[in-house]
Design a protein around this motif. Structure first.
Motif, short mmCIF file in Angstrom:
data_model
loop_
_atom_site.label_atom_id
_atom_site.label_comp_id
_atom_site.label_asym_id
_atom_site.label_seq_id
_atom_site.Cartn_x
_atom_site.Cartn_y
_atom_site.Cartn_z
N SER A 177 0.49 -0.67 0.40
CA SER A 177 -0.29 -0.09 0.04
C SER A 177 0.36 1.16 -0.09
O SER A 177 1.98 0.90 0.27
CB SER A 177 -0.83 0.27 1.14
OG SER A 177 -0.50 0.52 2.36
N ARG A 178 0.11 2.38 -0.32
CA ARG A 178 0.94 3.67 0.36
C ARG A 178 -0.08 4.70 0.26
O ARG A 178 -1.22 4.39 0.42
CB ARG A 178 1.44 4.09 -1.43
CG ARG A 178 0.53 4.73 -2.38
CD ARG A 178 1.31 5.50 -4.03
NE ARG A 178 0.57 5.69 -4.84
CZ ARG A 178 -0.05 7.12 -4.80
NH1 ARG A 178 0.46 7.91 -3.88
NH2 ARG A 178 -1.18 7.18 -5.77
N ALA A 179 0.96 5.33 1.28
CA ALA A 179 -1.15 6.64 2.16
C ALA A 179 -1.31 8.09 1.14
O ALA A 179 0.41 8.79 0.40
CB ALA A 179 -0.18 7.46 2.76
N LEU A 180 -2.17 7.58 0.61
CA LEU A 180 -2.70 9.41 -0.11
C LEU A 180 -3.01 9.65 0.21
O LEU A 180 -2.44 11.44 0.25
CB LEU A 180 -4.19 8.65 -0.56
CG LEU A 180 -4.19 9.27 -1.95
CD1 LEU A 180 -5.47 8.95 -3.05
CD2 LEU A 180 -5.16 11.30 -1.14
N LEU A 230 -18.57 8.59 -5.81
CA LEU A 230 -18.18 9.33 -4.57
C LEU A 230 -18.41 10.12 -4.72
O LEU A 230 -18.67 10.84 -3.16
CB LEU A 230 -15.98 9.78 -5.11
CG LEU A 230 -15.41 7.63 -5.10
CD1 LEU A 230 -13.81 7.59 -6.25
CD2 LEU A 230 -15.46 7.72 -3.88
N THR A 231 -18.87 11.02 -5.96
CA THR A 231 -19.46 12.19 -5.78
C THR A 231 -20.68 12.22 -4.62
O THR A 231 -21.30 13.24 -4.51
CB THR A 231 -20.03 13.15 -7.59
OG1 THR A 231 -18.45 13.20 -7.36
CG2 THR A 231 -20.32 14.58 -7.26
N GLU A 257 -3.26 4.28 -12.47
CA GLU A 257 -2.85 5.64 -12.37
C GLU A 257 -4.01 6.46 -12.52
O GLU A 257 -4.40 7.57 -11.76
CB GLU A 257 -2.07 6.23 -13.03
CG GLU A 257 -0.20 5.65 -12.57
CD GLU A 257 -0.89 3.68 -13.64
OE1 GLU A 257 -1.75 3.43 -14.28
OE2 GLU A 257 0.21 2.84 -13.18
N ARG A 258 -5.05 6.48 -13.07
CA ARG A 258 -5.93 7.03 -13.41
C ARG A 258 -7.15 6.69 -12.30
O ARG A 258 -7.84 7.59 -11.78
CB ARG A 258 -6.75 6.50 -15.12
CG ARG A 258 -7.92 7.05 -15.37
CD ARG A 258 -7.69 8.70 -15.60
NE ARG A 258 -9.21 9.63 -15.68
CZ ARG A 258 -9.38 10.42 -14.57
NH1 ARG A 258 -9.06 10.05 -13.78
NH2 ARG A 258 -10.82 10.99 -14.62
N VAL A 259 -7.82 5.53 -11.84
CA VAL A 259 -8.15 5.33 -10.78
C VAL A 259 -8.00 6.48 -9.57
O VAL A 259 -8.45 6.70 -8.49
CB VAL A 259 -8.49 4.00 -10.50
CG1 VAL A 259 -9.26 3.72 -8.87
CG2 VAL A 259 -9.12 2.78 -11.59
N HIS A 264 -7.53 10.75 -5.84
CA HIS A 264 -7.01 11.75 -4.87
C HIS A 264 -7.95 13.20 -5.16
O HIS A 264 -8.43 13.59 -3.96
CB HIS A 264 -5.75 11.84 -6.17
CG HIS A 264 -4.74 13.32 -4.65
ND1 HIS A 264 -5.22 14.52 -5.18
CD2 HIS A 264 -3.78 13.17 -4.54
CE1 HIS A 264 -4.61 15.71 -4.46
NE2 HIS A 264 -3.62 14.58 -3.81
N ASP A 265 -8.81 12.97 -6.30
CA ASP A 265 -9.64 14.15 -6.35
C ASP A 265 -10.98 14.20 -5.79
O ASP A 265 -11.20 15.22 -5.10
CB ASP A 265 -9.92 13.84 -8.04
CG ASP A 265 -11.03 15.17 -8.20
OD1 ASP A 265 -10.34 16.38 -7.73
OD2 ASP A 265 -12.01 15.20 -8.61
#
Length: 312
Positions: A177-180, A230-231, A257-259, A264-265
């Motif tokens: 994993s990585r932290a967003l 999400l919105t 990458e797109r997901v 992030h957005d």
């Protein structure tokens, strides 16, 4: 019934751990079950010393629903209330859990003995309902009719350890994993498949994310559809007071990458720790994620540590 606006800080009621000789119910709350896969899964449950009883819904075919809504609702009700059973395994996902829940009369269930309820994907809606209506900890994990439900696989072995020796499972570790968004959060675990969380919002079985550590994952949803989901959760206020977020797999949802750009957005401005690439959900040998358990998320270390064992 007055619906809670957040989970209790101490978590939900923990069912008993499974013991050899226990009878367990196997039902279908969603779509038809692949029978050869189910036979492998049943043998694996027997290998743990359990005695699975397969309900009619898990044997009934159909186009995209396992039999009638009434059959599935009645089987779910019986599995949750019959004192003979110590756990309920949803055999497979697909579609149909929301229709099943529409016919469940929770007011007639009384206060049945808590039992572990296991499943993922479409079963997210069942786990939410069990948490809200019965107050039990549930388990977002592999299912006996889903394929590959057998000893020697990391997902099955992890689930078996959690259900039979819960004190041995103190945390989930996510080395890939990585932290967003980094940081530490404490709260009660909840969540599951994103599209099911969104479709439950506004219903009497939606589990609030306020103060909780929320899991989201999905499969075969294009980025624009993930954006929509999400919105919707943002606009409804569902995400506003979440303490932390664990992002599991987003299998066949477009380039990673797109997901992750989209995540992030839509999530980075919430001001809470967000973990990416947890091995929970579709397309991996997933770790089992308890729903309703107090825990501590460390997004930088990639760990989710439980305050108490998932079962008693």
């Amino acid at each position: 019934m007055t619906l809670p606006d957040r989970l209790p800080s101490g978590g939900l009621t923990r069912p008993a751990a499974l013991q050899p000789g226990d009878r367990v119910a196997v039902i279908a709350a969603s779509g038809p079950v692949d029978q050869p896969n189910l036979e492998v899964g049943l043998q694996s449950l027997r290998g743990l010393g359990l005695r699975p009883e397969v309900f009619a819904s898990a044997r009934t075919g159909g186009d995209y629903l396992a039999g009638s809504d009434r059959l599935r609702a009645d089987d779910l009700t019986a599995a949750l209330t019959d004192p003979a059973f110590t756990a309920v395994f949803c055999a497979a996902g697909g579609y149909g859990a929301q229709r099943t829940l529409e016919l469940v009369d929770w007011t007639r269930m009384g206060t049945p003995t808590p039992r572990a309820v296991i499943g993922f994907s479409d079963v997210t809606a069942i786990l939410e309902a069990v948490a809200v209506r019965l107050g039990w900890v549930g388990f977002f994990g592999p299912m006996p009719g889903g394929g590959g439900f057998r000893p020697g696989r990391a997902d099955f072995d992890a689930l078996a350890a959690l259900l039979t020796d819960p004190a041995s499972v103190k945390e989930l570790r996510f080395p890939a994993s990585r932290a967003l968004a980094g940081g530490v959060a404490e709260g009660v675990t909840l969540g599951g498949t994103l599209s099911l969380l969104a479709s439950s919002a506004g219903t009497a079985t939606s589990l609030p994310a306020a103060g909780g550590i929320l899991l989201i994952e999905d499969v075969e949803e294009e980025p624009y559809r993930l954006d929509r989901l999400l919105t919707q959760l943002r606009r409804s206020g569902y995400l506003a007071d979440a303490a932390g977020i664990v992002c599991g797999t987003f299998t066949d949802c477009g380039p990673r990458e797109r997901v992750e750009e989209l995540l992030h957005d839509r999530l980075s401005d919430l001001g809470v720790p967000v973990l990416l690439r947890a091995d929970i959900g579709h397309g991996v040998h997933q770790q089992t994620f308890p729903v309703g358990l107090p825990a501590r998320l460390d997004a930088d270390a990639g760990t989710l540590t439980f305050a108490v064992p998932a079962l008693v």
